[in-house]
Design a protein around this motif. Structure first.
Motif, PDB file in Angstrom:
ATOM      1  N   LEU A   1       3.214   1.464   3.245  1.00  0.00           N
ATOM      2  CA  LEU A   1       3.230   0.395   4.245  1.00  0.00           C
ATOM      3  C   LEU A   1       4.648  -0.120   4.461  1.00  0.00           C
ATOM      4  CD1 LEU A   1       1.696  -1.728   6.004  1.00  0.00           C
ATOM      5  CD2 LEU A   1       1.531  -3.129   3.937  1.00  0.00           C
ATOM      6  N   ILE A   2       5.049  -0.206   5.724  1.00  0.00           N
ATOM      7  CA  ILE A   2       6.360  -0.755   6.058  1.00  0.00           C
ATOM      8  C   ILE A   2       6.260  -2.236   6.403  1.00  0.00           C
ATOM      9  CG2 ILE A   2       8.250  -0.676   7.734  1.00  0.00           C
ATOM     10  CD1 ILE A   2       7.919   2.296   7.890  1.00  0.00           C
ATOM     11  N   LYS A   3       5.293  -2.570   7.251  1.00  0.00           N
ATOM     12  CA  LYS A   3       5.121  -3.967   7.664  1.00  0.00           C
ATOM     13  C   LYS A   3       3.667  -4.204   8.003  1.00  0.00           C
ATOM     14  CE  LYS A   3       6.856  -7.447  10.911  1.00  0.00           C
ATOM     15  NZ  LYS A   3       5.522  -7.954  11.299  1.00  0.00           N
TER      16      LYS A   3
ATOM     17  N   GLU B   1       0.880   3.217  13.388  1.00  0.00           N
ATOM     18  CA  GLU B   1       0.374   1.849  13.300  1.00  0.00           C
ATOM     19  C   GLU B   1      -1.131   1.924  13.097  1.00  0.00           C
ATOM     20  OE1 GLU B   1       0.627  -2.457  15.650  1.00  0.00           O
ATOM     21  OE2 GLU B   1       1.477  -0.640  16.542  1.00  0.00           O
ATOM     22  N   LEU B   2      -1.584   1.518  11.928  1.00  0.00           N
ATOM     23  CA  LEU B   2      -2.983   1.690  11.555  1.00  0.00           C
ATOM     24  C   LEU B   2      -3.741   0.383  11.643  1.00  0.00           C
ATOM     25  CD1 LEU B   2      -2.642   3.999   8.411  1.00  0.00           C
ATOM     26  CD2 LEU B   2      -2.822   4.646  10.827  1.00  0.00           C
TER      27      LEU B   2
ATOM     28  N   PHE C   1       4.578   4.692   7.058  1.00  0.00           N
ATOM     29  CA  PHE C   1       5.369   5.924   7.111  1.00  0.00           C
ATOM     30  C   PHE C   1       4.622   7.014   6.349  1.00  0.00           C
ATOM     31  CE2 PHE C   1       8.286   8.812   4.953  1.00  0.00           C
ATOM     32  CZ  PHE C   1       9.013   9.300   6.023  1.00  0.00           C
ATOM     33  N   PHE C   2       4.518   8.222   6.948  1.00  0.00           N
ATOM     34  CA  PHE C   2       3.846   9.348   6.304  1.00  0.00           C
ATOM     35  C   PHE C   2       4.765  10.565   6.324  1.00  0.00           C
ATOM     36  CE2 PHE C   2       0.331   6.719   7.842  1.00  0.00           C
ATOM     37  CZ  PHE C   2      -0.449   6.646   6.706  1.00  0.00           C
TER      38      PHE C   2
ATOM     39  N   SER D   1       0.867  -1.178   0.000  1.00  0.00           N
ATOM     40  CA  SER D   1       0.000   0.000   0.000  1.00  0.00           C
ATOM     41  C   SER D   1       0.900   1.223   0.000  1.00  0.00           C
ATOM     42  CB  SER D   1      -0.916  -0.001   1.226  1.00  0.00           C
ATOM     43  OG  SER D   1      -1.769   1.118   1.199  1.00  0.00           O
ATOM     44  N   ALA D   2       0.677   2.132  -0.946  1.00  0.00           N
ATOM     45  CA  ALA D   2       1.518   3.332  -1.049  1.00  0.00           C
ATOM     46  C   ALA D   2       0.779   4.393  -1.850  1.00  0.00           C
ATOM     47  CB  ALA D   2       2.857   2.991  -1.695  1.00  0.00           C
TER      48      ALA D   2
END
Length: 260
Positions: free
Chosen positions: A253-255, A218-219, A173-174, A125-126
């Motif tokens: 998305l990182i993880k 963290e979403l 990350f934003f 997701s990006a």
């Protein structure tokens, strides 16, 4: 008559000769020998002196009968013993040639269906969007809308509302970049749903500058992340134009919380 007398005399003579022959045969056969008489002495009943080496006499016997000992082995056989330990196995022999293939077996029955697998999950997701227009504060808070798309995987960023909608729970990350307006305050928040997470701030100045802010969030599923311009209680604005892109908003998305 004279002939009869002659035959009688011949018969008598033949009988006489036969008798004489038998008597001579009897005379040739020797009479049977009688067993020799044993010579006994008056001292034969006495035992020989000890140490003389003479054998004791046997009254009435010519020799001593032989005595043989017989042992019945079945009487001496013991009980069956316990089984001993197994010996060390020998070395394996050479491998034999493969045997011929056997006949094909009958087709088996169909097995039961397995459990359903996990549904497919999007693990990426990006987004990266930009704004080519300036924006001034109003009487109420307002979301920063964007008109330029650089990246928007699976349309997770809603261009009409200016908000990123989380479809894959995890750590993101934003980053937001803002260009200030001369002599105006810059007051922008990075929002998670309806709660402020970070601020981009610049005091009024006679020259404009670039401001940036970044963070990790963290979403959970359906969380929204967006940029909010503060209301008119404080005169604030962000600057951009149609030529260059000064305002950008990025996230990826990182993880993921649950990975395949």
């Amino acid at each position: 008559m004279g002939c009869l007398l002659g035959r009688f005399s011949d018969t008598v003579m033949l009988g006489v000769l036969l008798i004489l022959s038998l008597s001579s045969l009897v005379a040739l056969v020797p009479p049977p020998r009688s067993p020799p008489a044993l010579c006994r002495r008056c001292c034969d009943d006495l035992e020989p002196e000890e140490g003389s080496g003479e054998q004791p006499t046997t009254a009435g016997f010519n020799h001593v009968p032989e005595v043989r000992t017989y042992i019945n082995m079945t009487i001496l056989k013991g009980d069956k013993g316990e089984r001993g330990d197994r010996g060390t196995p020998g070395k394996a022999g050479p491998e034999g040639p493969p045997g011929s293939g056997g006949p094909m077996g009958s087709k088996g029955t169909k097995g039961d269906a397995g459990l359903p697998g996990d549904p497919c999950k999007v693990q990426y997701s990006a987004f990266s969007v930009g704004r080519r227009k300036s924006l001034h504060s109003l009487e109420s808070y307002q979301a920063l809308l964007f008109d330029t798309v650089f990246v928007n995987l699976d349309s997770h960023f809603n261009m009409f509302e200016g908000k990123f909608l989380c479809h894959v729970p995890g750590i993101y990350f934003f980053n937001v970049n803002i260009h200030t307006w001369n002599f105006k305050e810059t007051y922008v928040h990075i929002m998670r749903n309806d709660k402020e997470q970070a601020i981009v701030y610049a005091q009024p100045s006679d020259r404009s500058i670039m401001q940036s802010q970044s963070l990790l969030l963290e979403l959970e599923m359906s969380d929204e992340v967006w940029v909010r311009l503060y209301k008119r209680e404080r005169e604030n604005a962000v600057y951009s134009d149609d030529v260059d892109v000064y305002i950008t908003f990025n996230g990826y998305l990182i993880k993921a919380s649950v990975e395949e």
